[in-house]
Write an enzyme that holds these catalytic residues in place. Structure first.
Site, PDB file in Angstrom:
ATOM      1  N   LYS A   1      23.259  42.824 -17.365  1.00 31.12           N
ATOM      2  CA  LYS A   1      24.114  43.488 -18.362  1.00 31.12           C
ATOM      3  C   LYS A   1      23.726  44.962 -18.477  1.00 31.12           C
ATOM      4  CE  LYS A   1      21.018  41.934 -22.031  1.00 31.12           C
ATOM      5  NZ  LYS A   1      20.849  40.972 -23.139  1.00 31.12           N
TER       6      LYS A   1
ATOM      7  N   ARG B   1      22.586  35.494 -34.694  1.00 28.60           N
ATOM      8  CA  ARG B   1      23.568  36.435 -34.139  1.00 28.60           C
ATOM      9  C   ARG B   1      24.745  35.570 -33.702  1.00 28.60           C
ATOM     10  NH1 ARG B   1      20.676  40.506 -29.992  1.00 28.60           N
ATOM     11  NH2 ARG B   1      20.982  38.613 -28.784  1.00 28.60           N
TER      12      ARG B   1
ATOM     13  N   TYR C   1      11.392  74.152 -29.933  1.00 29.48           N
ATOM     14  CA  TYR C   1      12.202  74.143 -31.158  1.00 29.48           C
ATOM     15  C   TYR C   1      11.386  73.682 -32.354  1.00 29.48           C
ATOM     16  CZ  TYR C   1      16.515  74.676 -28.477  1.00 29.48           C
ATOM     17  OH  TYR C   1      17.514  75.146 -27.681  1.00 29.48           O
TER      18      TYR C   1
ATOM     19  N   MET D   1      17.064  69.408 -24.989  1.00 25.47           N
ATOM     20  CA  MET D   1      18.139  68.765 -24.227  1.00 25.47           C
ATOM     21  C   MET D   1      17.817  68.679 -22.736  1.00 25.47           C
ATOM     22  SD  MET D   1      22.181  69.698 -23.963  1.00 25.47           S
ATOM     23  CE  MET D   1      22.533  69.473 -25.690  1.00 25.47           C
TER      24      MET D   1
HETATM   25  C1  LIG Z   1      19.745  40.190 -22.580  1.00 29.98           C
HETATM   26  C2  LIG Z   1      19.631  38.735 -22.674  1.00 29.98           C
HETATM   27  C3  LIG Z   1      18.663  38.058 -21.923  1.00 29.98           C
HETATM   28  C4  LIG Z   1      17.594  38.765 -21.129  1.00 29.98           C
HETATM   29  O1  LIG Z   1      16.585  39.195 -22.017  1.00 29.98           O
HETATM   30  P1  LIG Z   1      15.246  39.871 -21.463  1.00 29.98           P
HETATM   31  O2  LIG Z   1      14.391  40.014 -22.679  1.00 29.98           O
HETATM   32  O3  LIG Z   1      15.643  41.189 -20.902  1.00 29.98           O
HETATM   33  O4  LIG Z   1      14.705  38.970 -20.458  1.00 29.98           O
HETATM   34  C5  LIG Z   1      18.672  36.676 -21.951  1.00 29.98           C
HETATM   35  N1  LIG Z   1      19.585  36.005 -22.683  1.00 29.98           N
HETATM   36  C6  LIG Z   1      20.508  36.623 -23.436  1.00 29.98           C
HETATM   37  C7  LIG Z   1      21.471  35.830 -24.241  1.00 29.98           C
HETATM   38  C8  LIG Z   1      20.558  38.007 -23.471  1.00 29.98           C
HETATM   39  O5  LIG Z   1      21.488  38.617 -24.208  1.00 29.98           O
END
Ligand SMILES: *Cc1c(COP(=O)(O)O)cnc(C)c1O
Length: 364
Positions: free
Chosen positions: A35, A130, A253, A303
Protein backbone atom coordinates in the site's frame (compact mmCIF):
# COMPACT_ATOMS: atom_id res chain seq x y z
CA UNK A 1 24.96 18.66 -12.75
CA UNK A 2 21.54 18.00 -11.23
CA UNK A 3 20.76 18.53 -7.57
CA UNK A 4 22.61 15.69 -5.83
CA UNK A 5 19.82 14.17 -3.72
CA UNK A 6 18.81 10.65 -4.78
CA UNK A 7 16.97 7.72 -3.32
CA UNK A 8 18.14 4.20 -4.07
CA UNK A 9 15.91 1.14 -3.90
CA UNK A 10 17.80 -2.07 -3.17
CA UNK A 11 16.16 -5.07 -4.84
CA UNK A 12 18.45 -7.50 -3.09
CA UNK A 13 17.46 -6.12 0.33
CA UNK A 14 13.77 -6.63 -0.52
CA UNK A 15 14.49 -10.22 -1.52
CA UNK A 16 16.52 -10.76 1.63
CA UNK A 17 13.79 -9.34 3.90
CA UNK A 18 11.09 -11.43 2.25
CA UNK A 19 13.29 -14.49 2.74
CA UNK A 20 13.69 -13.57 6.43
CA UNK A 21 9.92 -13.54 6.83
CA UNK A 22 9.64 -16.87 5.01
CA UNK A 23 12.23 -18.44 7.26
CA UNK A 24 10.35 -17.31 10.37
CA UNK A 25 6.94 -18.59 9.22
CA UNK A 26 7.74 -21.28 6.64
CA UNK A 27 4.23 -22.72 6.65
CA UNK A 28 2.35 -19.45 6.17
CA UNK A 29 1.51 -17.66 2.97
CA UNK A 30 2.76 -14.10 2.74
CA UNK A 31 0.97 -11.05 1.48
CA UNK A 32 3.57 -8.46 0.57
CA UNK A 33 1.87 -5.27 1.73
CA UNK A 34 2.55 -2.65 -0.94
CA UNK A 35 0.00 0.00 0.00
CA UNK A 36 0.97 3.67 -0.24
CA UNK A 37 3.01 3.00 -3.35
CA UNK A 38 4.96 0.29 -1.57
CA UNK A 39 5.58 2.47 1.48
CA UNK A 40 7.03 5.17 -0.75
CA UNK A 41 9.41 2.85 -2.61
CA UNK A 42 7.31 2.59 -5.78
CA UNK A 43 5.24 -0.47 -6.67
CA UNK A 44 7.01 -0.96 -9.99
CA UNK A 45 10.40 -0.69 -8.31
CA UNK A 46 9.75 -3.23 -5.56
CA UNK A 47 7.97 -5.75 -7.75
CA UNK A 48 11.07 -7.68 -8.78
CA UNK A 49 12.31 -7.96 -5.20
CA UNK A 50 8.95 -9.02 -3.80
CA UNK A 51 7.55 -11.23 -6.54
CA UNK A 52 8.42 -14.26 -4.44
CA UNK A 53 5.49 -13.38 -2.15
CA UNK A 54 2.23 -15.32 -2.41
CA UNK A 55 0.22 -12.19 -3.06
CA UNK A 56 0.18 -8.41 -2.90
CA UNK A 57 -1.99 -6.49 -0.44
CA UNK A 58 -2.84 -2.84 -1.00
CA UNK A 59 -5.57 -0.24 -0.73
CA UNK A 60 -6.05 1.59 -4.02
CA UNK A 61 -7.65 0.13 -7.10
CA UNK A 62 -5.17 1.93 -9.26
CA UNK A 63 -2.34 0.25 -7.37
CA UNK A 64 -4.02 -3.11 -7.96
CA UNK A 65 -4.22 -2.30 -11.66
CA UNK A 66 -0.51 -1.46 -11.67
CA UNK A 67 0.37 -4.80 -10.08
CA UNK A 68 -1.67 -6.60 -12.76
CA UNK A 69 0.03 -4.46 -15.43
CA UNK A 70 3.36 -5.79 -14.16
CA UNK A 71 2.17 -9.24 -15.17
CA UNK A 72 1.22 -10.53 -11.70
CA UNK A 73 -1.49 -13.16 -12.04
CA UNK A 74 -1.52 -14.30 -8.42
CA UNK A 75 -3.65 -13.02 -5.54
CA UNK A 76 -4.13 -9.32 -4.87
CA UNK A 77 -6.02 -8.25 -1.74
CA UNK A 78 -7.77 -4.92 -1.27
CA UNK A 79 -7.05 -4.45 2.45
CA UNK A 80 -9.96 -2.08 3.02
CA UNK A 81 -12.23 -3.56 0.39
CA UNK A 82 -14.19 -1.42 -2.03
CA UNK A 83 -15.17 2.17 -1.48
CA UNK A 84 -18.09 2.28 -3.89
CA UNK A 85 -20.26 -0.12 -5.87
CA UNK A 86 -18.50 0.21 -9.19
CA UNK A 87 -15.16 -0.78 -7.61
CA UNK A 88 -16.59 -4.31 -7.59
CA UNK A 89 -16.58 -4.36 -11.39
CA UNK A 90 -12.83 -3.92 -11.34
CA UNK A 91 -12.57 -6.60 -8.64
CA UNK A 92 -14.38 -9.02 -10.93
CA UNK A 93 -12.37 -8.00 -13.98
CA UNK A 94 -8.94 -8.06 -12.29
CA UNK A 95 -9.74 -11.00 -10.02
CA UNK A 96 -9.09 -8.99 -6.86
CA UNK A 97 -9.74 -10.47 -3.47
CA UNK A 98 -11.28 -7.93 -1.15
CA UNK A 99 -11.90 -7.28 2.49
CA UNK A 100 -15.44 -6.83 3.75
CA UNK A 101 -15.55 -4.84 6.96
CA UNK A 102 -19.07 -3.36 7.07
CA UNK A 103 -22.69 -4.06 6.13
CA UNK A 104 -22.57 -1.50 3.33
CA UNK A 105 -19.91 -3.56 1.55
CA UNK A 106 -22.11 -6.65 1.81
CA UNK A 107 -25.02 -4.63 0.36
CA UNK A 108 -22.84 -3.66 -2.59
CA UNK A 109 -21.80 -7.26 -3.19
CA UNK A 110 -25.41 -8.44 -2.99
CA UNK A 111 -26.40 -6.23 -5.92
CA UNK A 112 -23.21 -6.73 -7.92
CA UNK A 113 -23.75 -8.52 -11.22
CA UNK A 114 -20.92 -10.92 -11.92
CA UNK A 115 -20.14 -14.40 -13.17
CA UNK A 116 -16.87 -14.42 -11.25
CA UNK A 117 -16.96 -15.79 -7.73
CA UNK A 118 -15.35 -13.34 -5.32
CA UNK A 119 -12.82 -14.24 -2.64
CA UNK A 120 -13.63 -12.23 0.42
CA UNK A 121 -11.68 -11.54 3.62
CA UNK A 122 -14.21 -10.81 6.34
CA UNK A 123 -12.76 -8.43 8.87
CA UNK A 124 -13.41 -8.56 12.57
CA UNK A 125 -12.88 -5.60 14.84
CA UNK A 126 -11.23 -7.61 17.61
CA UNK A 127 -10.33 -4.54 19.63
CA UNK A 128 -8.60 -1.93 17.51
CA UNK A 129 -11.86 -0.14 16.74
CA UNK A 130 -11.01 1.04 13.29
CA UNK A 131 -12.50 -1.16 10.57
CA UNK A 132 -14.35 -4.44 10.98
CA UNK A 133 -17.45 -6.10 12.36
CA UNK A 134 -17.88 -6.19 16.11
CA UNK A 135 -17.29 -9.76 17.37
CA UNK A 136 -20.96 -10.17 18.25
CA UNK A 137 -22.02 -9.26 14.72
CA UNK A 138 -19.35 -11.23 12.93
CA UNK A 139 -21.21 -14.52 12.56
CA UNK A 140 -24.28 -12.83 11.12
CA UNK A 141 -22.09 -11.04 8.58
CA UNK A 142 -20.46 -14.35 7.71
CA UNK A 143 -23.85 -16.04 7.23
CA UNK A 144 -25.07 -13.21 5.05
CA UNK A 145 -21.95 -13.37 2.89
CA UNK A 146 -22.10 -17.16 2.66
CA UNK A 147 -25.56 -16.95 1.20
CA UNK A 148 -24.52 -14.65 -1.66
CA UNK A 149 -24.00 -16.27 -5.07
CA UNK A 150 -21.34 -13.61 -5.77
CA UNK A 151 -19.12 -15.02 -3.01
CA UNK A 152 -16.94 -18.03 -3.70
CA UNK A 153 -14.83 -18.24 -0.56
CA UNK A 154 -14.66 -16.43 2.78
CA UNK A 155 -11.50 -16.01 4.86
CA UNK A 156 -11.19 -14.41 8.29
CA UNK A 157 -9.20 -11.33 8.97
CA UNK A 158 -8.29 -9.10 11.90
CA UNK A 159 -5.62 -6.50 12.65
CA UNK A 160 -3.63 -5.96 15.86
CA UNK A 161 -3.37 -2.67 17.68
CA UNK A 162 -0.37 -3.43 19.90
CA UNK A 163 1.63 -6.12 18.12
CA UNK A 164 4.83 -4.18 18.86
CA UNK A 165 4.37 -4.57 22.63
CA UNK A 166 4.91 -7.54 24.92
CA UNK A 167 1.66 -9.46 25.26
CA UNK A 168 -0.04 -6.92 23.03
CA UNK A 169 -1.97 -9.40 20.88
CA UNK A 170 -3.16 -12.09 23.29
CA UNK A 171 -6.52 -10.48 24.03
CA UNK A 172 -7.31 -9.81 20.36
CA UNK A 173 -6.38 -13.37 19.35
CA UNK A 174 -8.67 -14.69 22.07
CA UNK A 175 -11.58 -12.58 20.86
CA UNK A 176 -10.93 -13.59 17.25
CA UNK A 177 -10.65 -17.30 18.10
CA UNK A 178 -13.76 -17.28 20.25
CA UNK A 179 -15.87 -16.01 17.38
CA UNK A 180 -14.28 -17.84 14.45
CA UNK A 181 -13.01 -21.20 15.72
CA UNK A 182 -15.87 -23.20 14.25
CA UNK A 183 -16.12 -21.32 10.96
CA UNK A 184 -14.46 -22.76 7.86
CA UNK A 185 -11.95 -20.68 5.92
CA UNK A 186 -8.40 -19.37 6.03
CA UNK A 187 -7.21 -16.83 8.57
CA UNK A 188 -5.09 -13.70 8.26
CA UNK A 189 -3.93 -12.03 11.45
CA UNK A 190 -0.42 -10.77 11.34
CA UNK A 191 1.42 -7.55 10.51
CA UNK A 192 5.24 -7.29 10.64
CA UNK A 193 5.46 -6.88 14.39
CA UNK A 194 3.35 -9.97 15.15
CA UNK A 195 5.18 -12.01 12.52
CA UNK A 196 8.59 -11.15 13.98
CA UNK A 197 7.69 -11.30 17.66
CA UNK A 198 5.25 -14.23 17.94
CA UNK A 199 5.73 -17.93 17.25
CA UNK A 200 2.95 -20.17 16.01
CA UNK A 201 0.39 -17.53 15.21
CA UNK A 202 -2.82 -19.17 13.97
CA UNK A 203 -2.59 -17.36 10.64
CA UNK A 204 -2.59 -18.88 7.14
CA UNK A 205 -1.85 -15.54 5.49
CA UNK A 206 0.62 -13.16 7.15
CA UNK A 207 0.63 -9.52 6.12
CA UNK A 208 4.16 -8.14 6.49
CA UNK A 209 4.65 -4.57 5.35
CA UNK A 210 7.38 -2.51 6.93
CA UNK A 211 9.73 -5.43 7.56
CA UNK A 212 9.98 -5.99 3.80
CA UNK A 213 11.36 -2.50 3.48
CA UNK A 214 13.96 -3.13 6.17
CA UNK A 215 12.64 -1.04 9.03
CA UNK A 216 11.78 -2.35 12.48
CA UNK A 217 8.12 -2.38 13.54
CA UNK A 218 9.06 -2.24 17.23
CA UNK A 219 12.01 0.13 17.35
CA UNK A 220 13.66 0.89 19.75
CA UNK A 221 12.91 -2.45 21.46
CA UNK A 222 14.50 -4.06 18.39
CA UNK A 223 16.47 -2.52 15.56
CA UNK A 224 16.14 -3.67 11.98
CA UNK A 225 19.57 -5.24 12.40
CA UNK A 226 18.35 -7.19 15.44
CA UNK A 227 15.65 -8.64 13.17
CA UNK A 228 18.18 -9.39 10.43
CA UNK A 229 16.61 -6.92 8.00
CA UNK A 230 18.35 -4.78 5.41
CA UNK A 231 17.24 -1.29 4.37
CA UNK A 232 15.45 -1.34 1.02
CA UNK A 233 15.72 2.42 0.59
CA UNK A 234 18.70 4.71 0.97
CA UNK A 235 18.41 8.49 0.75
CA UNK A 236 21.68 10.18 -0.09
CA UNK A 237 22.77 13.65 -1.03
CA UNK A 238 25.89 15.82 -0.88
CA UNK A 239 27.36 18.81 0.90
CA UNK A 240 26.74 21.80 -1.39
CA UNK A 241 28.07 24.54 0.89
CA UNK A 242 30.35 25.01 3.89
CA UNK A 243 30.27 27.73 6.54
CA UNK A 244 32.89 28.57 9.15
CA UNK A 245 31.21 29.80 12.35
CA UNK A 246 32.47 31.70 15.38
CA UNK A 247 31.07 31.50 18.89
CA UNK A 248 27.65 33.17 18.98
CA UNK A 249 26.89 32.76 15.26
CA UNK A 250 23.48 31.25 14.55
CA UNK A 251 22.30 28.81 11.87
CA UNK A 252 19.22 28.80 9.68
CA UNK A 253 15.62 30.02 9.99
CA UNK A 254 14.65 31.27 13.41
CA UNK A 255 18.33 31.24 14.40
CA UNK A 256 17.54 28.09 16.35
CA UNK A 257 21.14 27.00 16.76
CA UNK A 258 23.91 29.11 18.25
CA UNK A 259 27.53 28.02 17.85
CA UNK A 260 29.15 27.55 21.28
CA UNK A 261 32.58 28.05 19.70
CA UNK A 262 34.29 27.86 16.30
CA UNK A 263 32.51 25.30 14.12
CA UNK A 264 32.40 24.07 10.57
CA UNK A 265 28.92 23.55 9.08
CA UNK A 266 28.09 21.50 5.99
CA UNK A 267 25.01 22.55 4.05
CA UNK A 268 23.28 19.53 2.50
CA UNK A 269 20.88 19.40 -0.47
CA UNK A 270 17.91 17.86 1.35
CA UNK A 271 14.89 19.49 2.92
CA UNK A 272 11.28 19.01 3.82
CA UNK A 273 10.25 19.33 0.19
CA UNK A 274 12.16 16.08 -0.34
CA UNK A 275 10.12 14.42 2.39
CA UNK A 276 12.67 14.93 5.14
CA UNK A 277 10.72 15.71 8.31
CA UNK A 278 10.86 19.31 9.46
CA UNK A 279 10.36 18.09 13.01
CA UNK A 280 13.68 16.21 12.84
CA UNK A 281 15.69 16.99 15.94
CA UNK A 282 12.67 18.00 18.00
CA UNK A 283 13.01 14.90 20.19
CA UNK A 284 16.75 14.16 20.00
CA UNK A 285 19.64 15.18 17.75
CA UNK A 286 19.18 13.87 14.20
CA UNK A 287 21.97 11.65 12.89
CA UNK A 288 23.31 11.67 9.32
CA UNK A 289 26.36 9.97 7.80
CA UNK A 290 28.95 12.19 6.14
CA UNK A 291 31.31 10.09 4.03
CA UNK A 292 30.04 7.18 6.11
CA UNK A 293 30.75 8.82 9.48
CA UNK A 294 28.16 9.97 11.96
CA UNK A 295 27.33 13.63 12.28
CA UNK A 296 24.34 15.64 13.53
CA UNK A 297 21.95 18.17 12.13
CA UNK A 298 22.06 21.64 13.69
CA UNK A 299 19.40 24.30 13.15
CA UNK A 300 16.06 23.94 11.42
CA UNK A 301 15.30 21.75 8.46
CA UNK A 302 14.30 24.10 5.64
CA UNK A 303 12.54 23.37 2.35
CA UNK A 304 15.64 22.46 0.35
CA UNK A 305 18.55 22.37 2.78
CA UNK A 306 19.73 21.04 6.09
CA UNK A 307 22.83 22.02 8.05
CA UNK A 308 25.21 19.53 9.62
CA UNK A 309 28.04 19.91 12.11
CA UNK A 310 31.27 18.86 10.40
CA UNK A 311 33.62 20.12 13.10
CA UNK A 312 34.80 16.62 14.02
CA UNK A 313 35.26 15.57 10.37
CA UNK A 314 38.20 17.57 8.98
CA UNK A 315 38.23 15.62 5.72
CA UNK A 316 34.57 16.30 4.98
CA UNK A 317 33.61 19.27 2.88
CA UNK A 318 32.13 20.35 -0.43
CA UNK A 319 30.85 17.32 -2.32
CA UNK A 320 31.01 14.90 0.63
CA UNK A 321 28.36 12.20 0.44
CA UNK A 322 25.63 12.56 3.06
CA UNK A 323 23.41 9.59 3.88
CA UNK A 324 20.07 10.67 5.33
CA UNK A 325 18.96 7.07 5.95
CA UNK A 326 19.67 3.57 4.66
CA UNK A 327 23.21 2.75 3.62
CA UNK A 328 26.06 4.92 2.37
CA UNK A 329 27.58 4.05 -0.99
CA UNK A 330 30.36 2.35 1.04
CA UNK A 331 27.83 0.29 2.98
CA UNK A 332 27.72 2.17 6.30
CA UNK A 333 24.25 1.91 7.85
CA UNK A 334 22.00 4.62 9.24
CA UNK A 335 18.70 3.06 10.36
CA UNK A 336 15.66 4.99 9.18
CA UNK A 337 14.04 4.23 12.54
CA UNK A 338 16.71 6.22 14.35
CA UNK A 339 16.26 9.21 12.07
CA UNK A 340 12.49 9.03 12.52
CA UNK A 341 12.80 8.78 16.29
CA UNK A 342 14.61 12.11 16.44
CA UNK A 343 11.45 13.66 14.96
CA UNK A 344 9.09 11.79 17.27
CA UNK A 345 8.04 9.67 14.30
CA UNK A 346 8.49 6.15 12.93
CA UNK A 347 10.40 4.75 9.97
CA UNK A 348 7.10 4.09 8.19
CA UNK A 349 6.33 7.81 7.95
CA UNK A 350 9.73 8.73 6.60
CA UNK A 351 9.74 6.17 3.80
CA UNK A 352 6.16 6.99 2.82
CA UNK A 353 6.95 10.69 2.71
CA UNK A 354 9.71 10.49 0.09
CA UNK A 355 8.77 13.33 -2.25
CA UNK A 356 8.10 12.98 -5.96
CA UNK A 357 10.90 15.44 -6.78
CA UNK A 358 13.57 13.04 -5.51
CA UNK A 359 15.03 10.97 -8.36
CA UNK A 360 15.07 7.25 -7.57
CA UNK A 361 17.60 4.65 -8.74
CA UNK A 362 16.85 0.98 -8.69
CA UNK A 363 19.79 -1.32 -7.99
CA UNK A 364 20.04 -5.05 -7.50
C1 LIG B 1 -0.51 -1.79 6.66
C2 LIG B 1 -1.12 -3.03 7.13
C3 LIG B 1 -0.33 -4.15 7.39
C4 LIG B 1 1.18 -4.12 7.36
O1 LIG B 1 1.64 -3.54 8.56
P1 LIG B 1 3.20 -3.48 8.89
O2 LIG B 1 3.25 -2.96 10.29
O3 LIG B 1 3.79 -2.52 7.92
O4 LIG B 1 3.72 -4.83 8.73
C5 LIG B 1 -0.97 -5.33 7.72
N1 LIG B 1 -2.31 -5.39 7.79
C6 LIG B 1 -3.10 -4.33 7.58
C7 LIG B 1 -4.58 -4.45 7.71
C8 LIG B 1 -2.54 -3.10 7.26
O5 LIG B 1 -3.33 -2.05 7.04
Amino acid sequence: MSRPIRATIHTEALRHNLARARALVPDAKLWAVVKANAYGHGIERVFEGLRGADGFALLDLNEAQRVRDLGWRGPILLIEGVFEQRDLELCSRLGLWHTVHCEEQIDMLATHKTHVGHRVFLKMNSGMNRLGFAPQRYRAAWSRLSALPQVEEISHFTHFACADEDGGIARQIEVFETHTHDLPGERSLSNSAALLRTCNLPSDWMRPGVLLYGASPDFPAHTAQDWGLQPAMSLRSRVVGVQQLQAGDTVGYGARFTAPGPMRIGVVACGYADGYLRSSGSVSPTPVLVDGQRAQIVGRVSMDLITVDLSHLPDAGMGSEVTLWGSSSQGHLLPIDEVAQSAGSIGYELMCALAARVPVDLVD
